[in-house]
Design an enzyme around this catalytic site. Sequence first.
Site, short mmCIF file in Angstrom:
data_model
loop_
_atom_site.label_atom_id
_atom_site.label_comp_id
_atom_site.label_asym_id
_atom_site.label_seq_id
_atom_site.Cartn_x
_atom_site.Cartn_y
_atom_site.Cartn_z
N TYR A 284 -9.17 117.26 58.44
CA TYR A 284 -9.87 116.97 59.69
C TYR A 284 -9.56 118.10 60.65
O TYR A 284 -8.40 118.42 60.87
CB TYR A 284 -9.42 115.62 60.26
CG TYR A 284 -10.10 114.49 59.54
CD1 TYR A 284 -11.28 113.96 60.03
CD2 TYR A 284 -9.60 114.01 58.34
CE1 TYR A 284 -11.94 112.96 59.35
CE2 TYR A 284 -10.26 113.03 57.64
CZ TYR A 284 -11.42 112.49 58.15
OH TYR A 284 -12.08 111.52 57.47
N HIS A 316 -18.42 117.34 55.27
CA HIS A 316 -18.76 115.98 54.88
C HIS A 316 -19.23 115.11 56.04
O HIS A 316 -20.17 114.35 55.91
CB HIS A 316 -17.55 115.35 54.20
CG HIS A 316 -17.91 114.17 53.38
ND1 HIS A 316 -17.49 112.90 53.69
CD2 HIS A 316 -18.67 114.04 52.29
CE1 HIS A 316 -17.97 112.06 52.81
NE2 HIS A 316 -18.69 112.72 51.95
N HIS A 317 -18.57 115.19 57.17
CA HIS A 317 -19.12 114.57 58.37
C HIS A 317 -18.54 115.22 59.61
O HIS A 317 -17.51 115.88 59.54
CB HIS A 317 -18.96 113.04 58.37
CG HIS A 317 -17.58 112.52 58.71
ND1 HIS A 317 -16.77 111.90 57.80
CD2 HIS A 317 -16.89 112.51 59.87
CE1 HIS A 317 -15.65 111.53 58.37
NE2 HIS A 317 -15.69 111.89 59.63
N HIS A 382 -14.89 116.82 59.19
CA HIS A 382 -14.19 116.42 57.97
C HIS A 382 -14.62 117.34 56.84
O HIS A 382 -15.79 117.39 56.50
CB HIS A 382 -14.51 114.96 57.64
CG HIS A 382 -14.10 114.56 56.25
ND1 HIS A 382 -14.66 113.51 55.58
CD2 HIS A 382 -13.19 115.09 55.40
CE1 HIS A 382 -14.12 113.42 54.38
NE2 HIS A 382 -13.24 114.37 54.24
N HIS A 463 -15.68 102.22 63.12
CA HIS A 463 -14.49 103.07 62.99
C HIS A 463 -13.23 102.27 62.67
O HIS A 463 -12.77 101.46 63.47
CB HIS A 463 -14.29 103.86 64.28
CG HIS A 463 -13.16 104.84 64.23
ND1 HIS A 463 -13.23 105.99 63.49
CD2 HIS A 463 -11.93 104.82 64.78
CE1 HIS A 463 -12.08 106.65 63.61
NE2 HIS A 463 -11.28 105.96 64.39
N HIS A 465 -9.44 103.15 60.05
CA HIS A 465 -8.77 104.30 59.44
C HIS A 465 -8.61 104.10 57.93
O HIS A 465 -9.44 103.45 57.30
CB HIS A 465 -7.46 104.60 60.16
CG HIS A 465 -7.67 105.19 61.53
ND1 HIS A 465 -6.65 105.41 62.42
CD2 HIS A 465 -8.80 105.61 62.16
CE1 HIS A 465 -7.14 105.94 63.53
NE2 HIS A 465 -8.43 106.06 63.40
N MET A 538 -7.17 101.36 63.34
CA MET A 538 -8.03 101.01 64.45
C MET A 538 -9.10 100.04 63.92
O MET A 538 -9.24 99.90 62.71
CB MET A 538 -8.69 102.26 65.05
CG MET A 538 -7.70 103.11 65.84
SD MET A 538 -8.41 104.60 66.59
CE MET A 538 -9.63 103.94 67.70
#
Length: 655
Positions: A284, A316-317, A382, A463, A465, A538
């Site tokens: 990241y 990837h994103h 990412h 979202h 994790h 989260m």
Amino acid sequence: MTTFAAFLLASASIGFLFANVGAQDQYLTALSDLQQLVTSMDATLQDLKADVQDIKAALQGGCTVGNDATTSGGNTGTTSGGGEVPPSGLLVPSDSGDFTHQAALDESERFILLWKFDSDTITFEAQVQTTGFIGLGFSPNGGMTGSDVIIGWVKDGQAYLTDRYAEGYFLPRLDASQDVELLSGYENGTHTVLRFRRRLRPCDTADDKEITEDTQRIIWSFNDNDPVGLDGPDGPQYHGSNRGSKSIILLQKNPPDLDLQEGNVITFDMINPNVKVPSKETTYWCSTFQLPVLDKKHHLVKVEPILQPGNEGVVHHILVHQCTTGSNPPSGNQECHTMPWGNCRAVMAAWAVGGSGYTYPDHVGFSLGTANDPSYVVMQTHYDNPQRLSDVYDNSGIRFYYTPEVRQFDAGILEVGIQVSQNHAIPPQADTFDSTAFCYKECLDPFLQELGEPIHVFASMLHAHQVGVGVKTKLVRNGVVKTYLGRDESYDFNLQETRFLDPEITVQEGDELITECSYRTTHRPGFTFGGEASSEEMCQNYLQYYPRFKLDHCDSLPEIMHSLSFFGITQIDNNLQVVKPDSMAGTNIGVVLNQHPWTKEEAERLDQHIRSGPVVVKCKGRPGFTNLAGITGQVWNPLPEPTVLMSNSTSVSGC
Ligand SMILES: *[C@@H]1O[C@H](CO)[C@@H](O)[C@H](O)[C@H]1NC(C)=O
Ligand SMILES: *[C@@H]1O[C@H](CO)[C@@H](O)[C@H](O)[C@H]1NC(C)=O
């Protein structure tokens, strides 16, 4: 080694519950690093296991060309009924196919997948750099076992396509019912190109997997040799190392990336500054950008990815987080598994593999340039590099299109979910542990009343994790679940993007929002606590809606003393030491939590206990506006799932 790491993890978890703030940060960092280490060791181990399986399969028959048919029953699959798959003639498509989505499945871009879909079917075109066979599968978890697989090839002027099911790490057997339609297939000397169509909701529910809006684990493979026959030792041979998996949301409903006809559209590019992509599976990377300084209000109307040619398989994103108005942005350009996210958390734009960008609904824009708007954003990319390539440099990013010709409504972002807190605690050894968050009408209504009209939610960004496996938000009206404001029962932390809701969903006075996150912690040695590091957890949904009102967060947390009553704790002090009962007095609650004999059943029992208790709702408006104190003591009566929204598993229309 593992035990030592587990010990450190446990002590770190316990430590950060009572340490002072400075030491707590160190503990958090150490914990996060260790958990990342464990996660990456876990991934390596999985890779190795898959390799061992592949080698075993190859040795046992998948690869033993010329072996007689009696070898090791089962491993080469069985030919049942559907063994007669007729080759179709060599077909070259007469059109481009008008594909709306495209992704490179591997870093070297040898396997390119294009697709499009309607309400019943999905059409793929696989363009693969091989003259042998190619395989594409829909997997429950990224592995082969239990996957719905399609294998096809072109040989001697004939195209072949077979519908199969993988029972393990060996040649997937043919399905009794062949349900994939070959549309065209050809070879051009370097590539095999197959175009095919299948139903989203299969008729053959035993062997075919439904394709939903959830994240799909796509597996792919190819081998440079054509099979001799369809099955057995003559069937498609072992694919060797030409294989992999990728998470993709196939049914992305993002509005198309329209060309804006309006003149007066300005672009702003946020580009990674020639980032050397680390040679590890997952990275990241964060870069901070100051948004353009504008002398009057503008509207952001379109978001588009800028992918460096050649890096389509690695990027990837990308998420764009807005920093709170007036806050200091985090500096620099760095890896960011752990960051001071607090001020730059809300996601304002997100792109993921397969998508091409989107325009806002034409009556809506995201306000830029006023005192209430963000001045800084953090762009988080990412990178997916399972082959651990070491020579990849990246200059990809996101382009914003904005205009001074403001549209009718300002878009807003409402964060709903579990308050980010260490009191959000998830036990180890859980197959699924659910955390439920409530945004009650007591919080929503005053803001809706001030606005004087309902809001319309048009997009969602789910979202959680690393241990998050499902996230959804339910809209509850008059005690009935009406619909979902975003839902993924197969969530993957490594694939996050803005998902548009079609149609938009209206939230009116009296409505309540329930966000549920499911976690799987079977591999975690100790408790997982809420926090912003990716090893912490989260549970959020960033809702994009219009017109903008003054509520930013509508979060909740289970009431802590009720949660602790599960362990018999009835009183604690400010340092999180048990005061009552006497038998535990002086013990840190983290020690009590981690000492509990955790099993699947105990995790389930804690889940039920927390659900039956009260929650505290945190309702936070923008700076300068009312912040409601917590609403405590509310006990939620569980509501049934809305059956009408679920796909009907007992009958599929059109079969
Ligand atoms: C063969 O097809 C692939 C995929 O469509 C294309 O990228 C490639 O340029 C083609 N090669 C030739 C020699 O036409
Ligand atoms: C689901 O299928 C059953 C059995 O065919 C049918 O009676 C029922 O009406 C269906 N429900 C929905 C929501 O389509």
